[in-house]
Write an enzyme that holds these catalytic residues in place. Structure first.
Site, PDB file in Angstrom:
ATOM      1  N   ARG A 162      35.056  38.657  48.570  1.00  0.00           N
ATOM      2  CA  ARG A 162      34.073  38.927  47.518  1.00  0.00           C
ATOM      3  C   ARG A 162      33.541  37.638  46.887  1.00  0.00           C
ATOM      4  O   ARG A 162      33.306  37.551  45.687  1.00  0.00           O
ATOM      5  CB  ARG A 162      34.664  39.837  46.441  1.00  0.00           C
ATOM      6  CG  ARG A 162      35.094  41.196  46.926  1.00  0.00           C
ATOM      7  CD  ARG A 162      33.929  41.994  47.510  1.00  0.00           C
ATOM      8  NE  ARG A 162      34.415  43.238  48.097  1.00  0.00           N
ATOM      9  CZ  ARG A 162      34.790  43.377  49.369  1.00  0.00           C
ATOM     10  NH1 ARG A 162      34.717  42.341  50.195  1.00  0.00           N
ATOM     11  NH2 ARG A 162      35.223  44.521  49.833  1.00  0.00           N
ATOM     12  N   SER A 231      33.234  49.507  42.485  1.00  0.00           N
ATOM     13  CA  SER A 231      34.490  48.863  42.081  1.00  0.00           C
ATOM     14  C   SER A 231      34.215  47.784  41.040  1.00  0.00           C
ATOM     15  O   SER A 231      33.454  46.851  41.306  1.00  0.00           O
ATOM     16  CB  SER A 231      35.184  48.246  43.296  1.00  0.00           C
ATOM     17  OG  SER A 231      35.496  49.233  44.246  1.00  0.00           O
ATOM     18  N   GLU A 328      34.688  42.104  39.794  1.00  0.00           N
ATOM     19  CA  GLU A 328      33.767  41.948  40.915  1.00  0.00           C
ATOM     20  C   GLU A 328      32.331  41.986  40.400  1.00  0.00           C
ATOM     21  O   GLU A 328      31.431  41.364  40.959  1.00  0.00           O
ATOM     22  CB  GLU A 328      34.005  43.083  41.922  1.00  0.00           C
ATOM     23  CG  GLU A 328      33.227  42.969  43.197  1.00  0.00           C
ATOM     24  CD  GLU A 328      33.625  44.026  44.209  1.00  0.00           C
ATOM     25  OE1 GLU A 328      32.727  44.518  44.910  1.00  0.00           O
ATOM     26  OE2 GLU A 328      34.816  44.360  44.303  1.00  0.00           O
TER      27      GLU A 328
END
Length: 345
Positions: A162, A231, A328
Site C-alpha cells: 500500500r 479499508s 490506508e
C-alpha cells in the site's frame, strides 16, 4: 472543463460535506498542468483527485481540486503478453470489466476496487493475493514543477505494501497514465483463503471475477448508498519474534507469511477482537459486516467525526495488542494532505 466554487460531497466516497474554493476537470495533460501552475503562482494549494475513494476531508479545502479525467485504453500484444496503456482518468473497475469482456486475463482478482487508474500506483492497490506491482510495467507522470513527462519503470516506482514513491511525492508529480503487462500464459491466483476452494475446479478468469464480485458486494457497503472508503487501516506487518509472542497469547489470530520473512496480520480481526464491530461514534460507525470499514451511513458525519472514530480504534488496538495501525486512507486538511502521524501517534 469548468471552474467554480464546489461542494465536495459527491467527489468523495465518504460523502463528507466539505467545500473547495474551486474545482477544475482536466481531460488533457496540458489542462492539468496549466491549472496546477495557475494556482501555484498564486500561492494556492492544489489537490489532484481521481474518484475520491481513498481520502477523508477533515475540513474545507482552501485551494483548487483538480479532477484528473485523462482517458484512453490502448491495447497491444505480442506472443507472450498483452500490454495496456491506460489513462489516469479511467475508472479502475471499468478497466477490469473491459479486459474480462475482451478475454484478457490478469486483472480479475482486482475486481470491484473503486477509484481511478491514476490512484492505483500511489497506494499499490491490491486484493485477493494480487497487487498492482505484479502487473505494472511503467507509470507516466508529469513533474509539475518542470513540466516534463517522466516514465517510471516498475522498479523505479518503489512499490511496497500500500505504498510507492508517489505516495510521498504527491505534490511534485501528477500521474497521467499507467502501463500494464498481462501474461498470456495465465495461471489463476487462488492463494487467498476465500478463493482456495476454487482450486479443485477448472476455473476461468471470468468465473474468478464473478466470484470476487459476489464476495465484495456481500462484505463491503456500496458507497453510493453508504459513505465509506473501503479499508480504513492497512494490515500491520510485524517481525517474526513479535508475531510468535502474540500467537502464544492469541492462538486463533490469523496471519500471512510475507516474502521478506515478516508476518502480516489482519487489521479487521484485531478490531473485531476488541469488540468494536458495529460500534457507533456520533454519526460515524464501524461497518457491522467488516470491522476494517468505517461508514458514514446517513451521509451526515463530518470528517473529524470519522477521524475521531479511527483514533478511538487505533488506541483500542494499541492497548490490546501493542500494535499501532496505520491508515490506508489519506487525510486532507485545509491546505492539503496531513501526515497521519500527527493524529495517530
Amino acid at each position: 472543463m469548468y471552474e467554480h466554487p464546489f461542494q465536495l460531497k459527491s467527489l468523495n466516497t465518504f460523502s463528507v460535506n466539505a467545500f473547495a474554493k474551486s474545482v477544475v476537470t482536466a481531460h488533457h495533460e496540458h489542462t492539468l498542468l496549466k491549472f496546477w501552475r495557475k494556482a501555484y503562482r498564486k500561492g494556492k494549494p492544489v489537490l489532484i483527485l481521481g474518484g475520491g475513494s481513498n481520502i477523508l476531508f477533515l475540513e474545507n479545502y482552501s485551494g483548487t481540486i483538480l479532477l484528473n479525467r485523462i482517458k484512453g485504453i490502448f491495447i497491444t500484444e505480442n506472443e507472450t503478453a498483452w500490454q495496456l496503456h491506460v489513462g489516469a482518468g479511467e475508472k479502475w473497475d471499468e478497466l477490469v470489466v473491459h479486459t474480462i469482456k475482451k478475454n484478457i486475463p490478469g486483472l480479475e482478482n482486482l475486481a470491484c476496487i473503486p477509484g481511478y487508474v491514476g490512484a492505483a500506483p500511489i497506494q499499490n492497490i491490491g486484493a485477493y493475493g494480487v497487487e498492482l506491482s505484479q502487473i505494472c510495467e511503467y507509470v507516466d507522470a508529469i513533474d509539475l514543477y518542470s513540466g516534463k513527462k517522466i516514465r517510471f519503470t516498475c522498479s523505479e516506482c518503489d512499490f511496497k505494501y500500500r505504498d510507492s514513491i508517489f505516495r510521498n511525492c504527491l505534490e511534485k508529480y501528477a500521474i497521467v497514465s499507467v502501463g500494464l503487462r498481462l501474461c498470456k500464459k495465465w495461471k489463476p491466483i487462488l492463494d487467498y483463503h476465500e478463493l482456495a476452494h476454487l482450486e479443485k475446479f477448472h476455473i476461468t478468469p471470468r468465473q474468478i471475477f464473478n466470484f470476487i464480485y459476489i464476495i465484495r458486494h456481500k462484505k463491503l457497503p456500496d458507497p453510493v448508498l453508504v459513505g465509506n472508503a473501503g479499508s480504513f487501516f492497512k494490515n500491520p506487518i510485524i517481525d517474526i519474534k513479535t508475531a510468535r509472542c502474540l500467537f502464544q497469547i492469541y492462538p486463533n489470530m490469523p496471519y500471512f507469511y510475507q516474502k521478506d520473512g515478516r508476518i502480516k496480520l489482519s487489521a479487521g480481526w484485531l478490531i473485531e477482537y476488541c469488540q468494536l464491530k458495529g460500534y457507533i461514534f456520533g454519526e460515524a460507525a464501524i461497518y457491522p459486516k467488516q470491522a476494517l470499514v468505517l461508514i458514514n451511513s446517513k451521509k451526515i458525519a463530518t470528517g473529524t467525526e470519522i477521524a475521531a472514530l479511527a483514533l478511538y480504534i487505533y488506541n483500542k488496538v494499541a492497548d490490546q495488542f501493542n500494535i499501532y495501525l496505520q491508515p490506508e486512507v489519506r487525510l486532507i486538511g485545509n491546505y492539503g494532505e496531513i501526515n497521519p502521524k500527527k493524529l495517530f501517534m
